[in-house]
Design a protein around this motif. Structure first.
Motif, PDB file in Angstrom:
ATOM      1  N   VAL A 136       0.813  -1.221   0.000  1.00  0.00           N
ATOM      2  CA  VAL A 136       0.000   0.000   0.000  1.00  0.00           C
ATOM      3  C   VAL A 136       0.853   1.281   0.000  1.00  0.00           C
ATOM      4  O   VAL A 136       0.419   2.342  -0.416  1.00  0.00           O
ATOM      5  CB  VAL A 136      -1.011  -0.017   1.167  1.00  0.00           C
ATOM      6  CG1 VAL A 136      -0.314   0.198   2.505  1.00  0.00           C
ATOM      7  CG2 VAL A 136      -2.104   1.010   0.978  1.00  0.00           C
ATOM      8  N   ASN A 137       2.086   1.166   0.476  1.00  0.00           N
ATOM      9  CA  ASN A 137       3.066   2.239   0.302  1.00  0.00           C
ATOM     10  C   ASN A 137       2.699   3.594   0.942  1.00  0.00           C
ATOM     11  O   ASN A 137       2.465   4.574   0.228  1.00  0.00           O
ATOM     12  CB  ASN A 137       3.296   2.405  -1.213  1.00  0.00           C
ATOM     13  CG  ASN A 137       4.666   2.987  -1.505  1.00  0.00           C
ATOM     14  OD1 ASN A 137       5.461   3.169  -0.584  1.00  0.00           O
ATOM     15  ND2 ASN A 137       4.922   3.287  -2.756  1.00  0.00           N
ATOM     16  N   PRO A 138       2.684   3.661   2.280  1.00  0.00           N
ATOM     17  CA  PRO A 138       2.400   4.960   2.915  1.00  0.00           C
ATOM     18  C   PRO A 138       3.581   5.929   2.759  1.00  0.00           C
ATOM     19  O   PRO A 138       4.721   5.517   2.928  1.00  0.00           O
ATOM     20  CB  PRO A 138       2.217   4.609   4.404  1.00  0.00           C
ATOM     21  CG  PRO A 138       2.593   3.194   4.574  1.00  0.00           C
ATOM     22  CD  PRO A 138       2.934   2.593   3.255  1.00  0.00           C
ATOM     23  N   VAL A 139       3.297   7.165   2.397  1.00  0.00           N
ATOM     24  CA  VAL A 139       4.369   8.160   2.279  1.00  0.00           C
ATOM     25  C   VAL A 139       3.970   9.412   3.061  1.00  0.00           C
ATOM     26  O   VAL A 139       2.784   9.682   3.237  1.00  0.00           O
ATOM     27  CB  VAL A 139       4.632   8.573   0.803  1.00  0.00           C
ATOM     28  CG1 VAL A 139       5.294   7.464   0.025  1.00  0.00           C
ATOM     29  CG2 VAL A 139       3.351   9.022   0.109  1.00  0.00           C
ATOM     30  N   VAL A 140       4.982  10.157   3.512  1.00  0.00           N
ATOM     31  CA  VAL A 140       4.676  11.389   4.243  1.00  0.00           C
ATOM     32  C   VAL A 140       4.656  12.549   3.257  1.00  0.00           C
ATOM     33  O   VAL A 140       5.687  12.946   2.731  1.00  0.00           O
ATOM     34  CB  VAL A 140       5.723  11.674   5.343  1.00  0.00           C
ATOM     35  CG1 VAL A 140       5.307  12.874   6.174  1.00  0.00           C
ATOM     36  CG2 VAL A 140       5.929  10.469   6.224  1.00  0.00           C
ATOM     37  N   GLU A 141       3.453  13.027   2.963  1.00  0.00           N
ATOM     38  CA  GLU A 141       3.322  14.240   2.145  1.00  0.00           C
ATOM     39  C   GLU A 141       2.414  15.163   2.942  1.00  0.00           C
ATOM     40  O   GLU A 141       1.207  15.154   2.759  1.00  0.00           O
ATOM     41  CB  GLU A 141       2.671  13.902   0.796  1.00  0.00           C
ATOM     42  CG  GLU A 141       3.616  13.229  -0.169  1.00  0.00           C
ATOM     43  CD  GLU A 141       2.899  12.710  -1.413  1.00  0.00           C
ATOM     44  OE1 GLU A 141       1.665  12.871  -1.521  1.00  0.00           O
ATOM     45  OE2 GLU A 141       3.590  12.141  -2.269  1.00  0.00           O
ATOM     46  N   LEU A 142       2.989  15.865   3.874  1.00  0.00           N
ATOM     47  CA  LEU A 142       2.281  16.636   4.905  1.00  0.00           C
ATOM     48  C   LEU A 142       1.542  15.686   5.838  1.00  0.00           C
ATOM     49  O   LEU A 142       1.718  15.716   7.038  1.00  0.00           O
ATOM     50  CB  LEU A 142       1.289  17.645   4.326  1.00  0.00           C
ATOM     51  CG  LEU A 142       1.872  18.813   3.544  1.00  0.00           C
ATOM     52  CD1 LEU A 142       0.763  19.744   3.092  1.00  0.00           C
ATOM     53  CD2 LEU A 142       2.891  19.581   4.340  1.00  0.00           C
ATOM     54  N   ILE A 143       0.697  14.823   5.285  1.00  0.00           N
ATOM     55  CA  ILE A 143       0.076  13.794   6.109  1.00  0.00           C
ATOM     56  C   ILE A 143       0.576  12.437   5.625  1.00  0.00           C
ATOM     57  O   ILE A 143       1.269  12.361   4.615  1.00  0.00           O
ATOM     58  CB  ILE A 143      -1.458  13.834   5.983  1.00  0.00           C
ATOM     59  CG1 ILE A 143      -1.855  13.812   4.511  1.00  0.00           C
ATOM     60  CG2 ILE A 143      -2.051  14.993   6.721  1.00  0.00           C
ATOM     61  CD1 ILE A 143      -3.101  13.086   4.241  1.00  0.00           C
ATOM     62  N   LEU A 144       0.186  11.384   6.339  1.00  0.00           N
ATOM     63  CA  LEU A 144       0.580  10.031   5.919  1.00  0.00           C
ATOM     64  C   LEU A 144      -0.441   9.548   4.891  1.00  0.00           C
ATOM     65  O   LEU A 144      -1.603   9.326   5.218  1.00  0.00           O
ATOM     66  CB  LEU A 144       0.595   9.097   7.135  1.00  0.00           C
ATOM     67  CG  LEU A 144       1.221   7.734   6.888  1.00  0.00           C
ATOM     68  CD1 LEU A 144       2.731   7.853   6.671  1.00  0.00           C
ATOM     69  CD2 LEU A 144       0.959   6.808   8.070  1.00  0.00           C
ATOM     70  N   ARG A 145       0.039   9.434   3.643  1.00  0.00           N
ATOM     71  CA  ARG A 145      -0.867   9.238   2.525  1.00  0.00           C
ATOM     72  C   ARG A 145      -0.502   7.944   1.798  1.00  0.00           C
ATOM     73  O   ARG A 145       0.680   7.634   1.667  1.00  0.00           O
ATOM     74  CB  ARG A 145      -0.579  10.419   1.598  1.00  0.00           C
ATOM     75  CG  ARG A 145      -1.555  10.824   0.627  1.00  0.00           C
ATOM     76  CD  ARG A 145      -0.955  11.954  -0.220  1.00  0.00           C
ATOM     77  NE  ARG A 145      -0.915  13.248   0.433  1.00  0.00           N
ATOM     78  CZ  ARG A 145      -1.971  14.026   0.568  1.00  0.00           C
ATOM     79  NH1 ARG A 145      -3.141  13.661   0.125  1.00  0.00           N
ATOM     80  NH2 ARG A 145      -1.859  15.192   1.151  1.00  0.00           N
ATOM     81  N   PRO A 146      -1.496   7.199   1.301  1.00  0.00           N
ATOM     82  CA  PRO A 146      -1.162   6.041   0.469  1.00  0.00           C
ATOM     83  C   PRO A 146      -0.675   6.544  -0.883  1.00  0.00           C
ATOM     84  O   PRO A 146      -1.399   7.300  -1.546  1.00  0.00           O
ATOM     85  CB  PRO A 146      -2.497   5.311   0.334  1.00  0.00           C
ATOM     86  CG  PRO A 146      -3.542   6.340   0.630  1.00  0.00           C
ATOM     87  CD  PRO A 146      -2.937   7.413   1.472  1.00  0.00           C
ATOM     88  N   HIS A 147       0.542   6.193  -1.273  1.00  0.00           N
ATOM     89  CA  HIS A 147       1.178   6.838  -2.411  1.00  0.00           C
ATOM     90  C   HIS A 147       0.347   6.746  -3.689  1.00  0.00           C
ATOM     91  O   HIS A 147       0.150   7.717  -4.386  1.00  0.00           O
ATOM     92  CB  HIS A 147       2.574   6.235  -2.639  1.00  0.00           C
ATOM     93  CG  HIS A 147       3.391   7.046  -3.588  1.00  0.00           C
ATOM     94  ND1 HIS A 147       4.028   6.504  -4.657  1.00  0.00           N
ATOM     95  CD2 HIS A 147       3.638   8.375  -3.634  1.00  0.00           C
ATOM     96  CE1 HIS A 147       4.654   7.472  -5.319  1.00  0.00           C
ATOM     97  NE2 HIS A 147       4.439   8.607  -4.712  1.00  0.00           N
ATOM     98  N   GLU A 148      -0.142   5.547  -4.000  1.00  0.00           N
ATOM     99  CA  GLU A 148      -0.895   5.406  -5.256  1.00  0.00           C
ATOM    100  C   GLU A 148      -2.396   5.535  -5.035  1.00  0.00           C
ATOM    101  O   GLU A 148      -3.172   5.425  -5.988  1.00  0.00           O
ATOM    102  CB  GLU A 148      -0.616   4.048  -5.920  1.00  0.00           C
ATOM    103  CG  GLU A 148       0.791   3.895  -6.506  1.00  0.00           C
ATOM    104  CD  GLU A 148       1.819   3.530  -5.449  1.00  0.00           C
ATOM    105  OE1 GLU A 148       1.409   2.953  -4.407  1.00  0.00           O
ATOM    106  OE2 GLU A 148       3.004   3.826  -5.623  1.00  0.00           O
ATOM    107  N   GLY A 149      -2.834   5.718  -3.818  1.00  0.00           N
ATOM    108  CA  GLY A 149      -4.265   5.767  -3.515  1.00  0.00           C
ATOM    109  C   GLY A 149      -4.671   4.504  -2.757  1.00  0.00           C
ATOM    110  O   GLY A 149      -3.837   3.654  -2.466  1.00  0.00           O
ATOM    111  N   LEU A 150      -5.969   4.427  -2.425  1.00  0.00           N
ATOM    112  CA  LEU A 150      -6.456   3.237  -1.698  1.00  0.00           C
ATOM    113  C   LEU A 150      -7.523   2.560  -2.545  1.00  0.00           C
ATOM    114  O   LEU A 150      -8.606   3.122  -2.762  1.00  0.00           O
ATOM    115  CB  LEU A 150      -7.042   3.632  -0.344  1.00  0.00           C
ATOM    116  CG  LEU A 150      -6.048   3.755   0.793  1.00  0.00           C
ATOM    117  CD1 LEU A 150      -6.736   4.135   2.075  1.00  0.00           C
ATOM    118  CD2 LEU A 150      -5.235   2.487   0.996  1.00  0.00           C
ATOM    119  N   PHE A 151      -7.207   1.371  -3.003  1.00  0.00           N
ATOM    120  CA  PHE A 151      -8.083   0.690  -3.957  1.00  0.00           C
ATOM    121  C   PHE A 151      -8.954  -0.349  -3.253  1.00  0.00           C
ATOM    122  O   PHE A 151      -8.455  -1.151  -2.462  1.00  0.00           O
ATOM    123  CB  PHE A 151      -7.251   0.087  -5.084  1.00  0.00           C
ATOM    124  CG  PHE A 151      -6.705   1.160  -5.979  1.00  0.00           C
ATOM    125  CD1 PHE A 151      -7.425   1.603  -7.067  1.00  0.00           C
ATOM    126  CD2 PHE A 151      -5.500   1.795  -5.664  1.00  0.00           C
ATOM    127  CE1 PHE A 151      -6.955   2.637  -7.852  1.00  0.00           C
ATOM    128  CE2 PHE A 151      -5.023   2.829  -6.445  1.00  0.00           C
ATOM    129  CZ  PHE A 151      -5.748   3.255  -7.546  1.00  0.00           C
TER     130      PHE A 151
END
Ligand code: HEM
Length: 426
Positions: free
Chosen positions: A404-419
């Motif tokens: 799922v690849n969580p990344v920190v972009e201001l918040i903790l975001r799923p990099h490709e989205g959540l499918f």
């Protein structure tokens, strides 16, 4: 980080030293990247000014005010469920993240400013585009060493784009503040109440509360009101979006837990009774699920401070003026406090299982005097949106924890989205 030393804290017992008192309330240097947008709003201000603002704004989050926002939460959640219907054939895999973002954006815009931007129902909206754009530029700047210098940043296309986004964001908020003030003046002089198109007394937005306490500019100027409204817009949509989306992701992987949540929602809303403010506290299992999701995927994974005095941490002295990053993500996955930290287990938050835990081991909303002022608002909104979705659909995640690849972009975001796929409940 280049020539600037940063102290990184991964054990909550040390974070307590910084967060529990009012001495170290100045934010870390990375917050300076949001200052051109939020100015000296509550998130970024410091010292006596922050104390004054916090006192002034606390009543805006009183439960009576939050209760008055319920119709907005319901209306937007209903629309969200309706929009999700077209994806809900049990087979189509789609990214649910943008749906949730648009819903929370509609909610925060109406509760903060009292206006409708219809992010869910319209495609092109310059305010929404500018909000995404500005957040993207700030997050890119944080991650890119050479863009940290103001001189370099504002001479690149990134900095120039950022200024354009700010001009749209500030332009909109300033316009809304002025229009709201004029409307209130007019209605007060005519002794009218602010009403919506159905003739109902229109609900007070945070902006109205700020205008109420501003005492015609003597306590809060228009500029200061704008900064607080912009701060709510910034802090109040991405954070809740992430939390709702990660919760759906985990429930989509753990159908046994999802069935228990579904059962609880049906028990609380027997005979299709509509959800009410008083029922929210009965959704106890859902609350544990939300907490466990925030433990595993905290929307704000790191916070930082600049120390205002020397601090002793075991054998070390952290000198005054140091940058200290506190990694909430790591606190929440520290096996000392959460055995088998990668296991999703909402019962960790049963009272009997939490009572002996370190009070700073689980702090998704930070802790101490500078904690999140919007946490009750956030939990209310999350419970309502999730109840609406889960009552109507069974969610299945098509990603796993490993991809799922969580990344920190201001918040903790799923990099490709959540499918996910959605199946209609009978
Ligand atoms: C799941 C949702 C949310 C999470 C996880 C969250 C988390 C946090 C955290 C960790 C902080 C401390 C930041 C720091 O120390 O630098 C914070 C501060 C803050 N939050 Fe939230 N937040 C959420 C939702 C909201 C909402 C909905 C609002 C407003 C409507 C809001 C408004 C604020 C403000 C104004 C501050 C600054 C408080 C101060 O410094 O006195 N937050 N939040």
């Amino acid at each position: 980080m280049g020539s600037s030393p940063i102290v990184n804290i991964t054990d909550p017992q040390y974070a307590e030293l910084l967060l529990s008192n009012s001495t170290h309330i100045s934010k870390g240097v990375v917050y300076s990247f949001v200052v051109p947008w939020l100015g000296d709003g509550l998130l970024t201000s410091k010292g006596a000014k922050w104390h004054r603002q916090r006192k002034l704004l606390t009543p805006a989050f009183h439960f009576k005010i939050l209760e008055s926002f319920m119709p907005i939460f319901f209306e937007k959640s209903k629309l969200l469920v309706k929009l999700l219907d077209k994806e809900a054939d049990g087979k189509t895999t789609f990214n649910i993240f943008p749906y949730i973002t648009h819903c929370t954006l509609d909610i925060i815009t109406e509760t903060a400013m009292g206006i409708q931007i219809n992010a869910m129902s319209t495609k092109n909206n310059s305010y929404v585009d500018a909000l995404y754009g500005a957040c993207g530029e700030i997050s890119n700047r944080m991650a890119t060493g050479w863009l940290r210098s103001d001189f370099i940043f504002y001479n690149t296309s990134y900095g120039k784009r950022f200024l354009q986004y700010l001009s749209t964001l500030h332009g909109t908020t300033n316009r809304v503040v002025n229009e709201r003030k004029d409307l209130r003046k007019k209605q007060n002089s005519n002794n009218e109440q602010i009403e919506d198109e159905f003739g109902r007394r229109k609900q007070k937005a945070f902006l109205d509360i700020l205008i109420d306490v501003s005492e015609d500019g003597t306590v809060l100027t228009n500029e200061q009101i704008r900064e607080e409204v912009d701060t709510f817009m910034f802090e109040g949509h991405d954070t809740t979006t992430a939390s709702i989306s990660w919760t759906l992701f985990l429930l989509g992987l753990h159908h046994d837990v999802q069935e228990q949540v579904y059962q609880e929602i049906n028990d609380v809303l027997q005979n299709d009774k509509p959800l009410e403010f008083n029922n929210l506290s009965d959704l106890k299992y859902l609350e544990r699920v939300l907490k466990e999701s925030l433990r595993m995927y905290p929307s704000v994974p790191t916070i930082s401070r600049t120390t205002s005095a020397d601090i002793r941490i075991d054998d070390y002295i952290i000198p005054k003026g140091s940058s200290v990053a506190m990694h909430i993500f790591d606190f929440h996955r520290n096996p000392k406090y959460f055995p088998q930290p990668t296991k999703f287990d909402p019962d960790r938050f049963l009272p009997e299982n939490s009572k002996d835990r370190h009070p700073y081991a689980f702090i998704p909303f930070s802790a101490g005097p500078r904690n999140c002022i919007g946490q009750k608002f956030a939990l209310m909104e999350e419970k309502i949106i999730l109840s609406y979705i889960l009552k109507n659909y069974k969610v299945t995640s098509t990603q796993t924890v490993d991809n799922v690849n969580p990344v920190v972009e201001l918040i903790l975001r799923p990099h490709e989205g959540l499918f996910v796929t959605l199946e209609k409940r009978k």
